[in-house]
Design an enzyme around this catalytic site. Sequence first.
Site, PDB file in Angstrom:
ATOM      1  N   LYS A  24       0.800  -1.134   0.100  1.00 34.88           N
ATOM      2  CA  LYS A  24      -0.105   0.025   0.268  1.00 34.88           C
ATOM      3  C   LYS A  24       0.789   1.231  -0.029  1.00 34.88           C
ATOM      4  O   LYS A  24       0.633   2.290  -0.686  1.00 34.88           O
ATOM      5  CB  LYS A  24      -0.966  -0.079   1.292  1.00 34.88           C
ATOM      6  CG  LYS A  24      -1.809  -1.294   1.540  1.00 34.88           C
ATOM      7  CD  LYS A  24      -2.680  -1.420   2.660  1.00 34.88           C
ATOM      8  CE  LYS A  24      -1.864  -1.357   3.826  1.00 34.88           C
ATOM      9  NZ  LYS A  24      -1.474  -2.660   4.168  1.00 34.88           N
ATOM     10  N   ARG A  75      -9.395   0.407   8.933  1.00 34.52           N
ATOM     11  CA  ARG A  75      -8.584  -1.016   9.098  1.00 34.52           C
ATOM     12  C   ARG A  75      -9.894  -1.659  10.020  1.00 34.52           C
ATOM     13  O   ARG A  75      -9.727  -2.985  10.503  1.00 34.52           O
ATOM     14  CB  ARG A  75      -7.540  -0.889  10.201  1.00 34.52           C
ATOM     15  CG  ARG A  75      -6.303  -1.168   9.053  1.00 34.52           C
ATOM     16  CD  ARG A  75      -4.851  -1.137  10.269  1.00 34.52           C
ATOM     17  NE  ARG A  75      -4.212  -1.729   9.529  1.00 34.52           N
ATOM     18  CZ  ARG A  75      -2.967  -1.216   8.829  1.00 34.52           C
ATOM     19  NH1 ARG A  75      -3.022   0.003   8.586  1.00 34.52           N
ATOM     20  NH2 ARG A  75      -1.747  -1.767   8.829  1.00 34.52           N
ATOM     21  N   ARG A 109      12.062  -6.045   4.659  1.00 34.33           N
ATOM     22  CA  ARG A 109      12.214  -4.724   4.973  1.00 34.33           C
ATOM     23  C   ARG A 109      12.686  -4.641   6.367  1.00 34.33           C
ATOM     24  O   ARG A 109      13.610  -3.638   6.619  1.00 34.33           O
ATOM     25  CB  ARG A 109      10.740  -4.226   4.947  1.00 34.33           C
ATOM     26  CG  ARG A 109      10.631  -2.745   5.148  1.00 34.33           C
ATOM     27  CD  ARG A 109       9.378  -1.965   4.950  1.00 34.33           C
ATOM     28  NE  ARG A 109       8.356  -2.621   5.941  1.00 34.33           N
ATOM     29  CZ  ARG A 109       6.943  -2.190   5.900  1.00 34.33           C
ATOM     30  NH1 ARG A 109       6.580  -1.161   4.837  1.00 34.33           N
ATOM     31  NH2 ARG A 109       6.084  -2.792   6.707  1.00 34.33           N
ATOM     32  N   ARG A 120      11.973  -1.003  12.109  1.00 34.76           N
ATOM     33  CA  ARG A 120      10.676  -1.114  12.571  1.00 34.76           C
ATOM     34  C   ARG A 120      10.624  -2.363  13.509  1.00 34.76           C
ATOM     35  O   ARG A 120      10.721  -3.395  12.974  1.00 34.76           O
ATOM     36  CB  ARG A 120       9.593  -1.097  11.393  1.00 34.76           C
ATOM     37  CG  ARG A 120       9.171   0.248  10.818  1.00 34.76           C
ATOM     38  CD  ARG A 120       8.418   0.020   9.864  1.00 34.76           C
ATOM     39  NE  ARG A 120       6.909  -0.387  10.299  1.00 34.76           N
ATOM     40  CZ  ARG A 120       5.883  -0.445   9.317  1.00 34.76           C
ATOM     41  NH1 ARG A 120       5.969   0.374   8.107  1.00 34.76           N
ATOM     42  NH2 ARG A 120       4.905  -0.931   9.611  1.00 34.76           N
ATOM     43  N   ARG A 172       0.159  -9.522  13.061  1.00 32.01           N
ATOM     44  CA  ARG A 172      -0.188  -8.496  12.311  1.00 32.01           C
ATOM     45  C   ARG A 172      -1.104  -9.074  11.279  1.00 32.01           C
ATOM     46  O   ARG A 172      -2.284  -8.468  11.016  1.00 32.01           O
ATOM     47  CB  ARG A 172       0.722  -7.730  11.647  1.00 32.01           C
ATOM     48  CG  ARG A 172       1.623  -6.728  12.659  1.00 32.01           C
ATOM     49  CD  ARG A 172       2.705  -6.111  12.043  1.00 32.01           C
ATOM     50  NE  ARG A 172       2.765  -5.428  10.920  1.00 32.01           N
ATOM     51  CZ  ARG A 172       3.554  -5.178  10.305  1.00 32.01           C
ATOM     52  NH1 ARG A 172       4.766  -5.435  10.390  1.00 32.01           N
ATOM     53  NH2 ARG A 172       3.465  -4.315   9.151  1.00 32.01           N
TER      54      ARG A 172
HETATM   55  P1  B4P Z   1       4.530  -1.519   2.184  1.00 26.91           P
HETATM   56  O1  B4P Z   1       4.215  -0.990   0.746  1.00 26.91           O
HETATM   57  O2  B4P Z   1       5.306  -0.665   3.089  1.00 26.91           O
HETATM   58  O3  B4P Z   1       3.290  -2.178   2.908  1.00 26.91           O
HETATM   59  P2  B4P Z   1       2.287  -1.590   3.471  1.00 26.91           P
HETATM   60  O4  B4P Z   1       1.109  -2.299   2.883  1.00 26.91           O
HETATM   61  O5  B4P Z   1       2.202  -0.200   3.433  1.00 26.91           O
HETATM   62  O6  B4P Z   1       2.173  -1.892   5.060  1.00 26.91           O
HETATM   63  P3  B4P Z   1       1.994  -2.106   6.563  1.00 26.91           P
HETATM   64  O7  B4P Z   1       0.759  -2.598   6.633  1.00 26.91           O
HETATM   65  O8  B4P Z   1       3.058  -2.579   6.989  1.00 26.91           O
HETATM   66  O9  B4P Z   1       2.135  -0.546   7.363  1.00 26.91           O
HETATM   67  P4  B4P Z   1       1.133   0.419   8.131  1.00 26.91           P
HETATM   68  O10 B4P Z   1       2.067   1.434   8.575  1.00 26.91           O
HETATM   69  O11 B4P Z   1      -0.146   0.741   7.514  1.00 26.91           O
HETATM   70  O12 B4P Z   1       5.412  -2.822   1.687  1.00 26.91           O
HETATM   71  C1  B4P Z   1       5.955  -3.817   2.322  1.00 26.91           C
HETATM   72  C2  B4P Z   1       7.339  -4.335   1.804  1.00 26.91           C
HETATM   73  O13 B4P Z   1       7.147  -4.777   0.716  1.00 26.91           O
HETATM   74  C3  B4P Z   1       8.464  -3.069   1.517  1.00 26.91           C
HETATM   75  O14 B4P Z   1       9.589  -3.479   1.890  1.00 26.91           O
HETATM   76  C4  B4P Z   1       8.314  -3.039   0.131  1.00 26.91           C
HETATM   77  O15 B4P Z   1       9.478  -2.571  -0.676  1.00 26.91           O
HETATM   78  C5  B4P Z   1       7.866  -4.352  -0.332  1.00 26.91           C
HETATM   79  N1  B4P Z   1       7.183  -4.543  -1.645  1.00 26.91           N
HETATM   80  C6  B4P Z   1       6.078  -3.660  -2.029  1.00 26.91           C
HETATM   81  N2  B4P Z   1       5.483  -4.082  -3.081  1.00 26.91           N
HETATM   82  C7  B4P Z   1       6.396  -5.438  -3.593  1.00 26.91           C
HETATM   83  C8  B4P Z   1       6.526  -6.087  -4.740  1.00 26.91           C
HETATM   84  N3  B4P Z   1       5.249  -5.747  -5.660  1.00 26.91           N
HETATM   85  N4  B4P Z   1       7.094  -6.903  -5.041  1.00 26.91           N
HETATM   86  C9  B4P Z   1       7.988  -7.345  -3.726  1.00 26.91           C
HETATM   87  N5  B4P Z   1       8.086  -6.436  -2.750  1.00 26.91           N
HETATM   88  C10 B4P Z   1       7.183  -5.550  -2.712  1.00 26.91           C
HETATM   89  O16 B4P Z   1       0.846  -0.224   9.851  1.00 26.91           O
HETATM   90  C11 B4P Z   1       1.653  -0.457  10.633  1.00 26.91           C
HETATM   91  C12 B4P Z   1       1.050  -0.723  12.199  1.00 26.91           C
HETATM   92  O17 B4P Z   1       0.366   0.544  12.587  1.00 26.91           O
HETATM   93  C13 B4P Z   1      -0.150  -1.532  12.123  1.00 26.91           C
HETATM   94  O18 B4P Z   1       0.086  -2.868  12.468  1.00 26.91           O
HETATM   95  C14 B4P Z   1      -1.092  -1.102  13.282  1.00 26.91           C
HETATM   96  O19 B4P Z   1      -0.536  -1.590  14.749  1.00 26.91           O
HETATM   97  C15 B4P Z   1      -0.923   0.397  13.275  1.00 26.91           C
HETATM   98  N6  B4P Z   1      -1.992   0.962  12.602  1.00 26.91           N
HETATM   99  C16 B4P Z   1      -1.860   1.727  11.335  1.00 26.91           C
HETATM  100  N7  B4P Z   1      -3.001   2.089  10.886  1.00 26.91           N
HETATM  101  C17 B4P Z   1      -3.931   1.746  11.607  1.00 26.91           C
HETATM  102  C18 B4P Z   1      -5.340   1.988  11.733  1.00 26.91           C
HETATM  103  N8  B4P Z   1      -6.093   2.376  10.740  1.00 26.91           N
HETATM  104  N9  B4P Z   1      -5.971   1.464  12.869  1.00 26.91           N
HETATM  105  C19 B4P Z   1      -5.535   0.776  13.728  1.00 26.91           C
HETATM  106  N10 B4P Z   1      -4.118   0.791  13.824  1.00 26.91           N
HETATM  107  C20 B4P Z   1      -3.304   1.091  12.724  1.00 26.91           C
END
Ligand code: B4P
Length: 190
Positions: free
Chosen positions: A14, A89, A128, A134, A146
Amino acid sequence: MLNLVLFGPPGAGKGTQSQKLIEKYGLIHLSTGDLLRSEITQGTELGLEAKKLMDHGILVPDEVVIGMISHKLDANRDAKGFIFDGFPRTVAQAEALDKLLESKNAPISVMIALEVNDDELEKRLLLRGKDSGRPDDANPEVIRKRIKEYNDKTAPVAGFYKNQNKFKSINGIGSVGEIFDGISNVIGSY
Ligand code: B4P
């Protein structure tokens, strides 16, 4: 106004896709994960409380993230549109977001879900974790927690948008460019 929810499990890409969407469409990026990590870095009371939950892979309380999003919407009244990344979420967050946007007469246009299997998610997050610093990426047990939180509390949010005929799903495995093309095709029809 284009209001996009980017949806998917932790590590689905995302945040990665959001960066490309900002460049192409000039939307304001609202990532609750980034907002929470910024509170942690600043050492605020909210950040200290959130850190205890995030380090264990647990969602932070709805009212905390809803309050943060509400502030950001108010601070960006002239935006062309928003990318909601990692929010809503829970179904309660989705209901609150609809109410906030109703008062601005700018509803969600579409939810785009990135589909990625659990093995690939775990692999990406551990990779990552090698340089992100992190704590929630460093430990396989926390990563599995998670994913479980996602399946228990977040996956039902898809049904909320399906009921409104606003749900589209994309294969989240492949190159970043291929996935971005898939997302752009969906946006092109709005
Ligand atoms: P990202 O792009 O970073 O993944 P994400 O889906 O955004 O991440 P996440 O769910 O961890 O984060 P959030 O901060 O929202 O990609 C991950 C990795 O994959 C990277 O290294 C990237 O390079 C790689 N990648 C991407 N695309 C790729 C591809 N096509 N092929 C190969 N590799 C690829 O959440 C973190 C925490 O915050 C949660 O656990 C929760 O505790 C809290 N939180 C956040 N929002 C919340 C909410 N609304 N309510 C309650 N808690 C919340």
